[in-house]
Design a protein around this motif. Structure first.
Motif, PDB file in Angstrom:
ATOM      1  N   GLN A  77      15.579  17.228  10.462  1.00  0.00           N
ATOM      2  CA  GLN A  77      14.949  16.505  11.570  1.00  0.00           C
ATOM      3  C   GLN A  77      13.662  15.826  11.107  1.00  0.00           C
ATOM      4  O   GLN A  77      13.399  14.668  11.428  1.00  0.00           O
ATOM      5  N   LEU A  78      12.855  16.539  10.328  1.00  0.00           N
ATOM      6  CA  LEU A  78      11.634  15.957   9.791  1.00  0.00           C
ATOM      7  C   LEU A  78      11.961  14.814   8.831  1.00  0.00           C
ATOM      8  O   LEU A  78      11.329  13.756   8.858  1.00  0.00           O
ATOM      9  N   GLU A  79      12.978  15.023   8.002  1.00  0.00           N
ATOM     10  CA  GLU A  79      13.391  13.987   7.056  1.00  0.00           C
ATOM     11  C   GLU A  79      13.777  12.702   7.789  1.00  0.00           C
ATOM     12  O   GLU A  79      13.355  11.598   7.424  1.00  0.00           O
ATOM     13  N   SER A  80      14.564  12.845   8.831  1.00  0.00           N
ATOM     14  CA  SER A  80      14.987  11.689   9.620  1.00  0.00           C
ATOM     15  C   SER A  80      13.801  10.996  10.279  1.00  0.00           C
ATOM     16  O   SER A  80      13.694   9.759  10.279  1.00  0.00           O
ATOM     17  N   THR A  81      12.889  11.782  10.807  1.00  0.00           N
ATOM     18  CA  THR A  81      11.700  11.221  11.462  1.00  0.00           C
ATOM     19  C   THR A  81      10.843  10.450  10.465  1.00  0.00           C
ATOM     20  O   THR A  81      10.401   9.325  10.747  1.00  0.00           O
ATOM     21  N   LEU A  82      10.622  11.025   9.308  1.00  0.00           N
ATOM     22  CA  LEU A  82       9.812  10.359   8.288  1.00  0.00           C
ATOM     23  C   LEU A  82      10.471   9.059   7.824  1.00  0.00           C
ATOM     24  O   LEU A  82       9.808   8.033   7.671  1.00  0.00           O
ATOM     25  N   ARG A  83      11.774   9.115   7.595  1.00  0.00           N
ATOM     26  CA  ARG A  83      12.493   7.925   7.150  1.00  0.00           C
ATOM     27  C   ARG A  83      12.360   6.804   8.177  1.00  0.00           C
ATOM     28  O   ARG A  83      12.118   5.650   7.831  1.00  0.00           O
ATOM     29  N   GLN A  84      12.497   7.158   9.460  1.00  0.00           N
ATOM     30  CA  GLN A  84      12.374   6.155  10.526  1.00  0.00           C
ATOM     31  C   GLN A  84      10.961   5.585  10.587  1.00  0.00           C
ATOM     32  O   GLN A  84      10.776   4.375  10.768  1.00  0.00           O
ATOM     33  N   MET A  85       9.971   6.436  10.419  1.00  0.00           N
ATOM     34  CA  MET A  85       8.580   5.961  10.456  1.00  0.00           C
ATOM     35  C   MET A  85       8.274   5.007   9.299  1.00  0.00           C
ATOM     36  O   MET A  85       7.566   4.020   9.474  1.00  0.00           O
ATOM     37  N   LEU A  86       8.827   5.293   8.142  1.00  0.00           N
ATOM     38  CA  LEU A  86       8.560   4.465   6.967  1.00  0.00           C
ATOM     39  C   LEU A  86       9.264   3.114   7.016  1.00  0.00           C
ATOM     40  O   LEU A  86       8.803   2.153   6.405  1.00  0.00           O
ATOM     41  N   THR A  87      10.380   3.045   7.734  1.00  0.00           N
ATOM     42  CA  THR A  87      11.166   1.801   7.740  1.00  0.00           C
ATOM     43  C   THR A  87      11.052   1.013   9.044  1.00  0.00           C
ATOM     44  O   THR A  87      11.511  -0.128   9.109  1.00  0.00           O
ATOM     45  N   LYS A  88      10.428   1.588  10.050  1.00  0.00           N
ATOM     46  CA  LYS A  88      10.337   0.915  11.354  1.00  0.00           C
ATOM     47  C   LYS A  88       9.477  -0.346  11.255  1.00  0.00           C
ATOM     48  O   LYS A  88       8.390  -0.334  10.686  1.00  0.00           O
ATOM     49  N   SER A  89       9.987  -1.437  11.807  1.00  0.00           N
ATOM     50  CA  SER A  89       9.262  -2.720  11.882  1.00  0.00           C
ATOM     51  C   SER A  89       8.822  -3.245  10.522  1.00  0.00           C
ATOM     52  O   SER A  89       7.757  -3.850  10.402  1.00  0.00           O
ATOM     53  N   ARG A  90       9.651  -3.035   9.513  1.00  0.00           N
ATOM     54  CA  ARG A  90       9.331  -3.591   8.199  1.00  0.00           C
ATOM     55  C   ARG A  90       9.362  -5.114   8.265  1.00  0.00           C
ATOM     56  O   ARG A  90      10.210  -5.705   8.923  1.00  0.00           O
ATOM     57  N   ASP A  91       8.470  -5.727   7.537  1.00  0.00           N
ATOM     58  CA  ASP A  91       8.446  -7.186   7.459  1.00  0.00           C
ATOM     59  C   ASP A  91       9.724  -7.736   6.839  1.00  0.00           C
ATOM     60  O   ASP A  91      10.218  -8.767   7.271  1.00  0.00           O
ATOM     61  N   VAL A  92      10.260  -7.072   5.819  1.00  0.00           N
ATOM     62  CA  VAL A  92      11.453  -7.599   5.148  1.00  0.00           C
ATOM     63  C   VAL A  92      12.711  -7.469   6.004  1.00  0.00           C
ATOM     64  O   VAL A  92      13.746  -8.019   5.651  1.00  0.00           O
ATOM     65  N   ASP A  93      12.600  -6.782   7.127  1.00  0.00           N
ATOM     66  CA  ASP A  93      13.738  -6.711   8.064  1.00  0.00           C
ATOM     67  C   ASP A  93      13.719  -7.844   9.077  1.00  0.00           C
ATOM     68  O   ASP A  93      14.730  -8.142   9.690  1.00  0.00           O
ATOM     69  N   LYS A  94      12.568  -8.466   9.258  1.00  0.00           N
ATOM     70  CA  LYS A  94      12.470  -9.470  10.319  1.00  0.00           C
ATOM     71  C   LYS A  94      12.008 -10.832   9.825  1.00  0.00           C
ATOM     72  O   LYS A  94      11.908 -11.774  10.604  1.00  0.00           O
ATOM     73  N   GLY A  95      11.718 -10.954   8.557  1.00  0.00           N
ATOM     74  CA  GLY A  95      11.267 -12.225   8.007  1.00  0.00           C
ATOM     75  C   GLY A  95      11.503 -12.269   6.510  1.00  0.00           C
ATOM     76  O   GLY A  95      12.127 -11.375   5.937  1.00  0.00           O
ATOM     77  N   ASN A  96      11.014 -13.308   5.897  1.00  0.00           N
ATOM     78  CA  ASN A  96      11.192 -13.500   4.460  1.00  0.00           C
ATOM     79  C   ASN A  96      10.431 -12.454   3.648  1.00  0.00           C
ATOM     80  O   ASN A  96       9.437 -11.902   4.111  1.00  0.00           O
ATOM     81  N   ALA A  97      10.895 -12.258   2.431  1.00  0.00           N
ATOM     82  CA  ALA A  97      10.228 -11.335   1.512  1.00  0.00           C
ATOM     83  C   ALA A  97       9.131 -12.086   0.759  1.00  0.00           C
ATOM     84  O   ALA A  97       9.172 -12.238  -0.455  1.00  0.00           O
ATOM     85  N   HIS A  98       8.141 -12.564   1.504  1.00  0.00           N
ATOM     86  CA  HIS A  98       7.034 -13.261   0.857  1.00  0.00           C
ATOM     87  C   HIS A  98       6.031 -12.243   0.344  1.00  0.00           C
ATOM     88  O   HIS A  98       6.124 -11.040   0.612  1.00  0.00           O
TER      89      HIS A  98
END
Length: 196
Positions: A77-98
């Protein structure tokens, strides 16, 4: 050992970029129309930018997975929570990899991206600008922004084979150094052996 992201960049992603170059070569061989050659170059540019963004996302995923597993010590459960926190709203998910997007996303792992890259390889000082220019050209082409493309041309960045080949070479170097810097930074942050 390298990350899976770098292994894929050097194999699968390189093959997809090579395929775009082959399409470009076929177009050059079959026509004298400059606009058709430009369109084929636009396909190559898009493929290079797309594959680099994919590389950045997968490397970030791998780093997030390693971080979460290491810190969670077997608590799923902690692993899943941490993974979600680290990847939530990443710039490379919503725009260019500038250059700035990459720096913000990887800062989640406790290091300042471009200074760390430059410490690992002095050439990295110029890489941020090259990634910025590649992204500007990609967006200029994708959005038919002739003013942006004219400004880039004035700065010496033309939509041509030498420019795109130079960017591809730069991104090969960026990916290799990123792989090393992220792995080393994770090991240092977590006080464990580096993951790759």
């Amino acid at each position: 050992m390298t990350s899976q992201a770098l292994a894929d960049w050097s194999a699968k992603r390189a093959l997809r970029i090579d395929l775009a170059w082959q399409m470009h070569s076929g177009q050059v061989a079959s026509t004298t129309a400059g606009w058709q050659v430009d369109q084929a170059l636009a396909v190559v540019l898009q493929r290079i930018a797309t594959e680099f963004q994919g590389f950045c996302r997968v490397l970030h995923d791998e780093a997030s997975e390693f971080f979460a597993m290491t810190v969670a010590h077997g608590n799923p459960q902690l692993e899943s929570t941490l993974r979600q926190m680290l990847t939530k709203s990443r710039d490379v998910d919503k725009g260019n990899a500038h250059n700035e997007a990459i720096a913000r996303d990887f800062a989640r792992f406790g290091f300042i991206f471009w200074p760390a890259m430059t410490a690992a390889d002095s050439r990295a000082g110029g890489w941020a600008n090259e990634i910025r220019k590649l992204t500007e050209m990609r967006n200029g082409v994708a959005h038919d922004d002739t003013a942006k493309l004219s400004k880039l041309a004035g700065d010496g960045y033309l939509l041509n084979e030498p420019t795109l080949k130079a960017w591809q070479t730069t991104l090969d170097d960026v990916a290799t150094v990123m792989d090393d810097v992220v792995g080393l930074s994770l090991g240092t942050l977590l006080g464990v052996s580096r993951p790759w």
